[in-house]
Design an enzyme around this catalytic site. Structure first.
Site, PDB file in Angstrom:
ATOM      1  N   MET A  37       0.835  -1.213   0.000  1.00  0.00           N
ATOM      2  CA  MET A  37       0.000   0.000   0.000  1.00  0.00           C
ATOM      3  C   MET A  37       0.863   1.253   0.000  1.00  0.00           C
ATOM      4  O   MET A  37       0.522   2.253  -0.645  1.00  0.00           O
ATOM      5  CB  MET A  37      -0.955   0.002   1.196  1.00  0.00           C
ATOM      6  CG  MET A  37      -1.979  -1.134   1.162  1.00  0.00           C
ATOM      7  SD  MET A  37      -2.904  -1.252  -0.385  1.00  0.00           S
ATOM      8  CE  MET A  37      -3.756   0.300  -0.395  1.00  0.00           C
ATOM      9  N   GLU A  38       1.992   1.209   0.687  1.00  0.00           N
ATOM     10  CA  GLU A  38       2.892   2.358   0.717  1.00  0.00           C
ATOM     11  C   GLU A  38       3.496   2.618  -0.664  1.00  0.00           C
ATOM     12  O   GLU A  38       3.606   3.767  -1.105  1.00  0.00           O
ATOM     13  CB  GLU A  38       3.983   2.155   1.773  1.00  0.00           C
ATOM     14  CG  GLU A  38       3.487   2.272   3.201  1.00  0.00           C
ATOM     15  CD  GLU A  38       2.613   1.126   3.700  1.00  0.00           C
ATOM     16  OE1 GLU A  38       1.972   1.276   4.751  1.00  0.00           O
ATOM     17  OE2 GLU A  38       2.555   0.059   3.047  1.00  0.00           O
ATOM     18  N   ASP A  58      -1.151  17.755 -11.223  1.00  0.00           N
ATOM     19  CA  ASP A  58      -1.387  19.060 -10.598  1.00  0.00           C
ATOM     20  C   ASP A  58      -0.462  20.132 -11.164  1.00  0.00           C
ATOM     21  O   ASP A  58      -0.890  21.254 -11.427  1.00  0.00           O
ATOM     22  CB  ASP A  58      -1.206  18.959  -9.085  1.00  0.00           C
ATOM     23  CG  ASP A  58      -1.435  20.294  -8.396  1.00  0.00           C
ATOM     24  OD1 ASP A  58      -2.518  20.880  -8.594  1.00  0.00           O
ATOM     25  OD2 ASP A  58      -0.522  20.746  -7.675  1.00  0.00           O
TER      26      ASP A  58
END
EC number: 4.6.1.17
Length: 159
Positions: free
Chosen positions: A114-115, A129
């Site tokens: 998950m990390e 972004d």
């Protein structure tokens, strides 16, 4: 391989897995993903000429920071003492992509998949972004675990 869902108890309730009795082992996970850009955005990014600055360095730092905070965002994740997190970002001119490879390591009772996933995805979102002022249709794709080692289930390598 045990096919039952580890985060669901016998009554069907969501639970955090108890890893207290599991042995510490060296664990490693690697995740890859890609960010597809258009030619103009790719050119600006690789020349470090985007309005928001150095995209790749910022994305690398964001990915590392995200890995360290995974347990705060994914409800059933344990806080993990990470021994290493790295995020590599490679521009690929042939297909106008940024290839991202995120690696997480620990020695402990639970894995770091998950990390590594969090690091790769937040790095990709940071690219989005920082590039969205010049391109809105950026595509983040092909995110997958490519390697996992350590723990009871042993080693996994994607084909």
């Amino acid at each position: 391989m045990d096919e039952r869902l580890t985060h669901i108890d016998e009554a069907g309730n969501v639970v955090m897995v108890d890893v207290g009795d599991k042995a510490d082992t060296r664990r490693r996970a690697v995740v890859r993903t890609r960010v597809l850009l258009n030619a103009r955005t790719f050119d600006l990014l690789t020349r470090n000429a985007l309005p928001k600055g150095d995209v790749l360095t910022t994305a690398k730092v964001a990915g590392i920071m995200a890995a360290k905070r995974t347990w705060e965002l994914i409800p059933m994740c344990h806080p993990i003492l990470l021994s290493k997190v790295d995020v590599k970002l490679t521009p690929v001119p042939a297909d106008l992509t940024i290839e991202i490879e995120a690696e997480a390591r620990t020695t402990g009772p639970t894995g770091v998949e998950m990390e590594a996933l969090m690091a790769a995805q937040v790095a990709a979102m940071t690219i989005y972004d920082m590039c969205k002022a010049v391109q809105r249709d950026i595509l983040i794709t092909d995110c997958r675990l490519t390697h996992k080692s350590g723990g009871k289930s042993g080693e996994f390598n994607a084909e």
